[in-house]
Motif scaffolding. Structure first.
Motif, mmCIF file in Angstrom:
data_model
loop_
_atom_site.group_PDB
_atom_site.id
_atom_site.type_symbol
_atom_site.label_atom_id
_atom_site.label_comp_id
_atom_site.label_asym_id
_atom_site.label_seq_id
_atom_site.Cartn_x
_atom_site.Cartn_y
_atom_site.Cartn_z
ATOM 1 N N ASN A 196 -20.631 -60.426 82.380
ATOM 2 C CA ASN A 196 -20.518 -61.017 83.703
ATOM 3 C C ASN A 196 -20.192 -59.952 84.749
ATOM 4 N N THR A 197 -19.400 -58.956 84.358
ATOM 5 C CA THR A 197 -19.028 -57.886 85.279
ATOM 6 C C THR A 197 -20.260 -57.149 85.792
ATOM 7 N N GLY A 198 -21.229 -56.915 84.909
ATOM 8 C CA GLY A 198 -22.450 -56.238 85.331
ATOM 9 C C GLY A 198 -23.198 -56.997 86.403
ATOM 10 N N TYR A 199 -23.226 -58.328 86.300
ATOM 11 C CA TYR A 199 -23.934 -59.120 87.309
ATOM 12 C C TYR A 199 -23.149 -59.203 88.617
ATOM 13 N N SER A 200 -21.835 -59.108 88.552
ATOM 14 C CA SER A 200 -21.073 -59.021 89.794
ATOM 15 C C SER A 200 -21.338 -57.695 90.496
ATOM 16 N N LEU A 201 -21.482 -56.614 89.725
ATOM 17 C CA LEU A 201 -21.881 -55.337 90.326
ATOM 18 C C LEU A 201 -23.256 -55.452 90.975
ATOM 19 N N LEU A 202 -24.168 -56.174 90.345
ATOM 20 C CA LEU A 202 -25.487 -56.376 90.946
ATOM 21 C C LEU A 202 -25.382 -57.130 92.271
ATOM 22 N N ALA A 203 -24.462 -58.099 92.361
ATOM 23 C CA ALA A 203 -24.263 -58.803 93.630
ATOM 24 C C ALA A 203 -23.794 -57.837 94.704
ATOM 25 N N ALA A 204 -22.936 -56.886 94.331
ATOM 26 C CA ALA A 204 -22.506 -55.865 95.285
ATOM 27 C C ALA A 204 -23.682 -54.979 95.699
ATOM 28 N N VAL A 205 -24.572 -54.665 94.759
ATOM 29 C CA VAL A 205 -25.768 -53.880 95.077
ATOM 30 C C VAL A 205 -26.676 -54.651 96.038
ATOM 31 N N VAL A 206 -26.819 -55.966 95.812
ATOM 32 C CA VAL A 206 -27.609 -56.788 96.736
ATOM 33 C C VAL A 206 -27.066 -56.635 98.153
ATOM 34 N N GLU A 207 -25.769 -56.670 98.304
ATOM 35 C CA GLU A 207 -25.175 -56.543 99.637
ATOM 36 C C GLU A 207 -25.435 -55.166 100.229
ATOM 37 N N THR A 258 -15.120 -76.366 94.208
ATOM 38 C CA THR A 258 -14.585 -75.824 95.458
ATOM 39 C C THR A 258 -13.082 -76.025 95.601
ATOM 40 N N ASP A 259 -12.486 -76.780 94.686
ATOM 41 C CA ASP A 259 -11.034 -76.953 94.713
ATOM 42 C C ASP A 259 -10.302 -75.793 94.048
ATOM 43 N N HIS A 260 -11.018 -74.987 93.281
ATOM 44 C CA HIS A 260 -10.403 -73.851 92.610
ATOM 45 C C HIS A 260 -10.258 -72.692 93.608
ATOM 46 N N PRO A 261 -9.452 -71.691 93.289
ATOM 47 C CA PRO A 261 -9.278 -70.580 94.229
ATOM 48 C C PRO A 261 -10.599 -69.893 94.554
ATOM 49 N N TRP A 262 -10.960 -69.924 95.802
ATOM 50 C CA TRP A 262 -12.148 -69.256 96.332
ATOM 51 C C TRP A 262 -11.748 -68.485 97.582
ATOM 52 N N ALA A 263 -12.510 -67.443 97.867
ATOM 53 C CA ALA A 263 -12.390 -66.776 99.156
ATOM 54 C C ALA A 263 -13.087 -67.627 100.215
ATOM 55 N N ASP A 264 -12.980 -67.232 101.461
ATOM 56 C CA ASP A 264 -13.609 -68.000 102.534
ATOM 57 C C ASP A 264 -15.124 -68.045 102.406
ATOM 58 N N ASP A 265 -15.711 -67.025 101.781
ATOM 59 C CA ASP A 265 -17.168 -66.953 101.680
ATOM 60 C C ASP A 265 -17.679 -67.212 100.264
ATOM 61 N N GLY A 266 -16.857 -67.864 99.441
ATOM 62 C CA GLY A 266 -17.319 -68.203 98.103
ATOM 63 C C GLY A 266 -16.329 -67.777 97.043
ATOM 64 N N PRO A 267 -16.733 -67.825 95.778
ATOM 65 C CA PRO A 267 -15.803 -67.472 94.702
ATOM 66 C C PRO A 267 -15.408 -66.007 94.776
ATOM 67 N N TYR A 268 -14.273 -65.703 94.193
ATOM 68 C CA TYR A 268 -13.869 -64.303 94.101
ATOM 69 C C TYR A 268 -14.815 -63.557 93.163
ATOM 70 N N TRP A 269 -14.636 -62.236 93.094
ATOM 71 C CA TRP A 269 -15.693 -61.382 92.558
ATOM 72 C C TRP A 269 -15.757 -61.298 91.042
ATOM 73 N N ASN A 270 -14.802 -61.842 90.309
ATOM 74 C CA ASN A 270 -15.013 -61.972 88.868
ATOM 75 C C ASN A 270 -16.081 -63.014 88.550
ATOM 76 N N LEU A 271 -16.394 -63.861 89.526
ATOM 77 C CA LEU A 271 -17.370 -64.932 89.335
ATOM 78 C C LEU A 271 -18.630 -64.720 90.169
ATOM 79 N N ARG A 272 -18.480 -64.093 91.310
ATOM 80 C CA ARG A 272 -19.613 -63.991 92.231
ATOM 81 C C ARG A 272 -20.764 -63.186 91.622
ATOM 82 N N GLY A 273 -21.948 -63.722 91.765
ATOM 83 C CA GLY A 273 -23.141 -63.049 91.271
ATOM 84 C C GLY A 273 -23.463 -63.349 89.827
ATOM 85 N N ASN A 274 -22.458 -63.700 89.027
ATOM 86 C CA ASN A 274 -22.714 -64.023 87.621
ATOM 87 C C ASN A 274 -22.541 -65.503 87.324
ATOM 88 N N GLY A 275 -21.910 -66.258 88.222
ATOM 89 C CA GLY A 275 -21.667 -67.671 87.971
ATOM 90 C C GLY A 275 -21.183 -68.368 89.227
#
Length: 392
Positions: A196-207, A258-275
């Motif tokens: 999952n970490t690899g896909y979160s890095l890919l989300a950072a690359v997309v940005e 959406t009731d779980h801990p999220w940042a203002d722009d979506g889930p935190y980065w252990n989840l973003r891009g991979n799930g």
């Protein structure tokens, strides 16, 4: 992640050559037809009038899907919906029923969107999948300078599965620095290890490559061209009541995603891009349609998603592409991915020969002493596909 590589082929499915020909003739005509917005009942009635698969799939679901398990199922042949059926309550607490427009957390099925974004950026000339990670992110240490985007896409970068809990309040900078600091499990490119970490890095690359936010890029370059109106983290104008409440194995409500801990722009980065992506059965059908043609990606780029790059290991008999697990079932090539956590479970499967789609999702993966949807995954998915294909 659950794969199908170790599944003995069922009698899945006769007359493949005839089905391929039928799909080729009908794909362009059917691609722009949409799931009607008048709910599952309208779709089922429409299907039964002219397609024997509709009744066959619904009868099968009545027999196999646990009576009190909540969820939604959509099946399609090419671009045309065979059925879209809500089952059980989206929220047992209120009695709200599940339907084709119910919003679910599709979990690791998110990876197919991240992979498609990377491939889309390649078509735009903003990156190449052969790029080293260091071309897009700074501070890459010597042991990780051999990591390429291809390695991240195929889970061969040597990174761990995760850096912590999905809902840990980890920023992008913390995710990147943590991933770059953690010891590699194996040298880049040496072996497959789901990350999952690899896909979160890919989300950072997309940005970095796009110059905009991860979700913003997906919304503008993938979802909008595909006609998807209810997929994303925070950009869709969510009607909260449409989002399914998740339940644990003891039937206790765990809230909406959406009731779980999220940042203002979506889930935190252990989840973003991979799930963590939210979507509906209706939108997943639209995404399937988009992948049948050039609406989002040209053919050459689409083929990159579904190439069998690396065995998934463990005797699975399946391979990983870009965001998809790839295998044969009954001689038919299938692209699939599961998704889920302790509270939800789902599967998307696309038969690449004739365009059959099966997507099912539940906001309650198991119920102690009663039912276990992940355990039914193989039977459920192949059984639906079998009835869609046999009825053609």
């Amino acid at each position: 992640m659950t794969t199908y590589g170790d599944i003995p082929a069922r009698r899945l499915l006769a007359a493949l050559l005839g089905l391929v020909l039928l799909a080729a003739c009908g794909a362009d005509r059917d691609r722009d037809r949409d799931v009607r917005d008048d709910g599952a009942a309208g779709i089922r009635a429409q299907g039964r009038a002219g397609d024997p698969a509709t009744g066959a799939v619904e009868k099968y679901l009545d027999e196999v899907w646990p009576a009190d398990a909540p969820g939604t199922v959509v099946a399609a042949r090419g671009g045309t919906a065979v059925t879209c059926s809500g089952r059980g309550p989206a929220d047992p607490g209120t009695g709200a029923r599940a339907g084709c427009g119910t919003v679910y957390d599709i979990a690791s099925m998110t990876k197919q969107f991240t992979a498609a974004a990377i491939v889309k950026l390649q078509t735009e000339g903003k990156l190449r999948v052969t790029d080293p990670l260091s071309r897009h992110l700074g501070g890459v240490p010597a042991d990780k300078r051999g990591i390429t985007l291809h390695h991240l896409l195929t889970h061969t970068a040597g990174l761990p599965e995760s850096l912590g809990d999905d809902y840990d309040p980890l920023s992008r900078a913390e995710l990147v620095s943590g991933a770059l600091a953690v010891p590699l499990r194996s040298p880049p490119g040496e072996r497959y290890a789901y990350s999952n970490t690899g896909y979160s890095l890919l989300a950072a690359v997309v940005e970095e490559a796009s110059g905009t936010g991860y979700e913003t890029y997906l919304a503008g370059h993938l979802f909008r061209p595909a006609g998807m109106t209810a997929t994303g983290y925070v950009l869709p104008d969510w009607d909260r009541d449409r989002i399914a409440v998740e339940y644990d194995r003891k039937g206790r409500p765990q809230g909406r995603p959406t009731d779980h801990p999220w940042a203002d722009d979506g889930p935190y980065w252990n989840l973003r891009g991979n799930g963590g992506m939210l979507s509906t059965a209706r939108d997943m059908l639209r995404w399937h349609r988009a992948l049948l043609g050039d609406r989002v990606l040209p053919e050459k780029a689409r083929k990159l998603l579904f190439k069998r790059y690396v065995p998934e290991g463990g005797g699975a008999g399946s391979f990983y592409g870009y965001g998809w697990s790839l295998l044969d079932l009954g001689g038919a090539p299938v692209a699939t991915h599961d998704g889920g956590n302790d509270w939800s479970s789902g599967r998307v499967a696309r038969f690449l020969d004739d365009g059959t789609l099966v997507f099912w999702i539940s906001n309650a993966a198991t119920r102690a002493g009663a039912w276990d949807l992940p355990a039914l995954d193989r039977e459920l998915t192949t059984g639906i596909a079998e009835r869609v294909r046999d009825a053609a």
